[in-house]
Design a protein around this motif. Structure first.
Motif, PDB file in Angstrom:
ATOM      1  N   GLN A   1       4.224  -1.528  76.686  1.00 34.75           N
ATOM      2  CA  GLN A   1       3.643  -1.738  78.012  1.00 34.75           C
ATOM      3  C   GLN A   1       4.064  -3.084  78.569  1.00 34.75           C
ATOM      4  O   GLN A   1       3.747  -4.137  78.005  1.00 34.75           O
ATOM      5  CB  GLN A   1       2.111  -1.651  77.951  1.00 34.75           C
TER       6      GLN A   1
ATOM      7  N   LEU B   1       1.556  -1.173  71.865  1.00 35.04           N
ATOM      8  CA  LEU B   1       0.296  -0.518  71.554  1.00 35.04           C
ATOM      9  C   LEU B   1       0.507   0.606  70.563  1.00 35.04           C
ATOM     10  O   LEU B   1       1.436   1.411  70.700  1.00 35.04           O
ATOM     11  CB  LEU B   1      -0.322   0.059  72.834  1.00 35.04           C
TER      12      LEU B   1
ATOM     13  N   LYS C   1       1.536  -5.175  84.247  1.00 33.71           N
ATOM     14  CA  LYS C   1       1.256  -4.464  85.488  1.00 33.71           C
ATOM     15  C   LYS C   1       1.890  -3.062  85.527  1.00 33.71           C
ATOM     16  O   LYS C   1       2.092  -2.509  86.619  1.00 33.71           O
ATOM     17  CB  LYS C   1       1.752  -5.251  86.703  1.00 33.71           C
ATOM     18  N   LYS C   2       2.202  -2.519  84.363  1.00 34.45           N
ATOM     19  CA  LYS C   2       2.808  -1.185  84.287  1.00 34.45           C
ATOM     20  C   LYS C   2       2.001  -0.321  83.329  1.00 34.45           C
ATOM     21  O   LYS C   2       1.256  -0.825  82.502  1.00 34.45           O
ATOM     22  CB  LYS C   2       4.253  -1.293  83.771  1.00 34.45           C
ATOM     23  N   PRO C   3       2.165   1.005  83.427  1.00 36.44           N
ATOM     24  CA  PRO C   3       1.478   1.865  82.452  1.00 36.44           C
ATOM     25  C   PRO C   3       2.203   1.848  81.109  1.00 36.44           C
ATOM     26  O   PRO C   3       3.378   1.456  81.031  1.00 36.44           O
ATOM     27  CB  PRO C   3       1.582   3.254  83.095  1.00 36.44           C
ATOM     28  N   PRO C   4       1.536   2.284  80.058  1.00 34.82           N
ATOM     29  CA  PRO C   4       2.200   2.381  78.750  1.00 34.82           C
ATOM     30  C   PRO C   4       3.330   3.412  78.800  1.00 34.82           C
ATOM     31  O   PRO C   4       3.218   4.439  79.468  1.00 34.82           O
ATOM     32  CB  PRO C   4       1.086   2.839  77.813  1.00 34.82           C
TER      33      PRO C   4
ATOM     34  N   LEU D   1       3.725  -5.796  75.602  1.00 37.35           N
ATOM     35  CA  LEU D   1       2.590  -5.462  74.752  1.00 37.35           C
ATOM     36  C   LEU D   1       2.927  -4.152  74.044  1.00 37.35           C
ATOM     37  O   LEU D   1       3.266  -3.163  74.700  1.00 37.35           O
ATOM     38  CB  LEU D   1       1.322  -5.300  75.595  1.00 37.35           C
TER      39      LEU D   1
ATOM     40  N   PHE E   1      -6.620   3.865  70.946  1.00 36.37           N
ATOM     41  CA  PHE E   1      -5.634   2.792  70.991  1.00 36.37           C
ATOM     42  C   PHE E   1      -6.104   1.546  70.261  1.00 36.37           C
ATOM     43  O   PHE E   1      -7.313   1.235  70.241  1.00 36.37           O
ATOM     44  CB  PHE E   1      -5.354   2.385  72.443  1.00 36.37           C
ATOM     45  N   GLY E   2      -5.145   0.828  69.677  1.00 31.21           N
ATOM     46  CA  GLY E   2      -5.388  -0.513  69.211  1.00 31.21           C
ATOM     47  C   GLY E   2      -5.291  -1.493  70.376  1.00 31.21           C
ATOM     48  O   GLY E   2      -4.928  -1.102  71.502  1.00 31.21           O
ATOM     49  N   SER E   3      -5.596  -2.753  70.112  1.00 29.17           N
ATOM     50  CA  SER E   3      -5.559  -3.754  71.189  1.00 29.17           C
ATOM     51  C   SER E   3      -4.173  -4.359  71.370  1.00 29.17           C
ATOM     52  O   SER E   3      -3.981  -5.184  72.251  1.00 29.17           O
ATOM     53  CB  SER E   3      -6.600  -4.844  70.953  1.00 29.17           C
TER      54      SER E   3
ATOM     55  N   LYS F   1      -7.354  13.398  72.745  1.00 31.18           N
ATOM     56  CA  LYS F   1      -7.585  12.068  73.291  1.00 31.18           C
ATOM     57  C   LYS F   1      -7.029  11.060  72.299  1.00 31.18           C
ATOM     58  O   LYS F   1      -7.066  11.263  71.086  1.00 31.18           O
ATOM     59  CB  LYS F   1      -9.062  11.822  73.558  1.00 31.18           C
ATOM     60  N   LEU F   2      -6.500   9.995  72.856  1.00 30.15           N
ATOM     61  CA  LEU F   2      -5.869   8.961  72.041  1.00 30.15           C
ATOM     62  C   LEU F   2      -6.837   7.802  71.820  1.00 30.15           C
ATOM     63  O   LEU F   2      -7.599   7.418  72.718  1.00 30.15           O
ATOM     64  CB  LEU F   2      -4.603   8.439  72.714  1.00 30.15           C
TER      65      LEU F   2
ATOM     66  N   TYR G   1       3.512   2.794  71.745  1.00 32.38           N
ATOM     67  CA  TYR G   1       3.757   2.663  73.173  1.00 32.38           C
ATOM     68  C   TYR G   1       4.198   1.230  73.449  1.00 32.38           C
ATOM     69  O   TYR G   1       3.768   0.293  72.790  1.00 32.38           O
ATOM     70  CB  TYR G   1       2.479   2.914  73.980  1.00 32.38           C
TER      71      TYR G   1
END
Lengths: 114, 111
Positions: free
Chosen positions: A37, A90, A40-43, A88, A105-107, A102-103, A35
Motif C-alpha cells: 500500500q 500488509l 493515499k492509495k488502496p492496498p 506499507l 489484516f496486520g498493522s 473476510k480478511l 498486500y
C-alpha cells in the motif's frame, strides 16, 4: 485470538540489503496474503497462499520472494529493492480463499528503501 | 471489468454530525460480495461488513448503517452521530474473484 502480527513495524534498508518481513496468525486460517500500500492509495494484492501453497502471484518482481513455512507463518524476503518499493506492506489472512471471505489484516511494516 | 468508485476523497465533519460515504461498483458477475473496511492511523484494515449480491437488506450495527441498492450498483455507508474515533480511511471493496478496493475516503471527525 483474532490477531495478525507483523514484524518489524518499521524497516529502513539500502538497495543492496537483504531483509525479511514476517507475519503470523493463530486463527487456524488457511489463506494468507501480502498486500502493498502506497500513501493515499488502496492496498494492492501481491501474493496469496492457500494451504501453504502459492496460489496467486500478481506479477510481482522477483526481488520480492514470499515463503509460507507453515500454516501460521508467512514471510516476504526482500533483496535489491528500489526506492519506489517504499510502502506499507500488509499481511492478511482468511479462513479460506473463497471470495466471500473476510480478511483479517496486520498493522503492516512501513518500509523505506534508501 | 470490475471497478469500485469512491468519489469522495476526503470528508471533514464535526463530531455528532451524520456522514454518508458513497460507493459505486461495476461488475458483470451475478454473484459477488461487497465489503467495507476501516483503516485507522495505526495501519491495519478492519473488516466492517460483508454483503452478498443476493441480499439487498439494509443493515444497521450501532451507529453504522449500510444501504445496498443493486439497481444503482451502490453500497453506501452511513455513520450516525460521528465521533473522533471514527476518523480513518474507509475502503469499499468488491470480491468477484479477487478483492478490488475503491480508492478510499478519508474521514476526519473534528471535536
Amino acid at each position: 485470538d483474532t490477531e495478525v502480527t507483523q514484524t518489524p513495524k518499521h524497516l529502513v534498508m539500502g538497495m543492496t540489503n537483504k531483509k525479511s518481513l514476517k507475519c503470523e496468525q493463530h486463527m487456524g486460517h488457511r489463506a494468507m496474503y501480502w498486500y502493498k500500500q502506497k500513501a493515499k492509495k488502496p492496498p494492492e494484492l501481491m501474493f496469496v497462499y492457500s494451504y501453504e501453497k502459492l496460489s496467486i502471484n500478481e506479477s510481482v518482481p522477483s526481488r520480492f520472494s514470499p515463503e509460507c513455512p507453515n500454516s501460521s507463518l508467512l514471510n516476504l524476503h526482500l533483496h535489491a529493492l528500489q526506492p519506489e518499493d517504499s510502502a506499507l506492506y500488509l499481511c492478511a489472512s482468511s479462513q479460506d480463499q473463497g471470495f466471500n471471505e473476510k480478511l483479517f489484516f496486520g498493522s503492516g511494516t512501513q518500509l523505506s528503501v534508501l | 471489468a470490475q471497478k469500485v468508485t469512491q468519489a469522495q476523497t476526503e470528508i471533514s465533519v464535526v463530531e455528532k454530525e451524520d456522514v454518508t460515504l458513497d460507493c459505486v461498483y461495476e461488475t458483470r458477475d451475478t454473484t459477488y460480495y461487497l465489503f467495507w473496511y476501516k483503516q485507522p492511523p495505526s495501519g491495519e484494515l478492519v473488516f466492517l461488513i460483508r454483503r452478498n449480491s443476493f441480499d439487498e437488506q439494509n443493515e444497521i450495527s450501532g451507529r453504522y448503517s449500510w444501504n445496498f441498492q443493486k439497481s444503482t450498483s451502490s453500497f453506501n455507508f452511513t455513520i450516525t452521530a460521528s465521533q473522533v474515533v471514527d476518523s480513518a480511511v474507509y475502503f469499499c471493496a468488491l470480491q468477484g474473484g479477487k478483492l478490488i478496493f475503491g480508492q478510499g475516503t478519508e474521514l476526519s471527525v473534528k471535536p
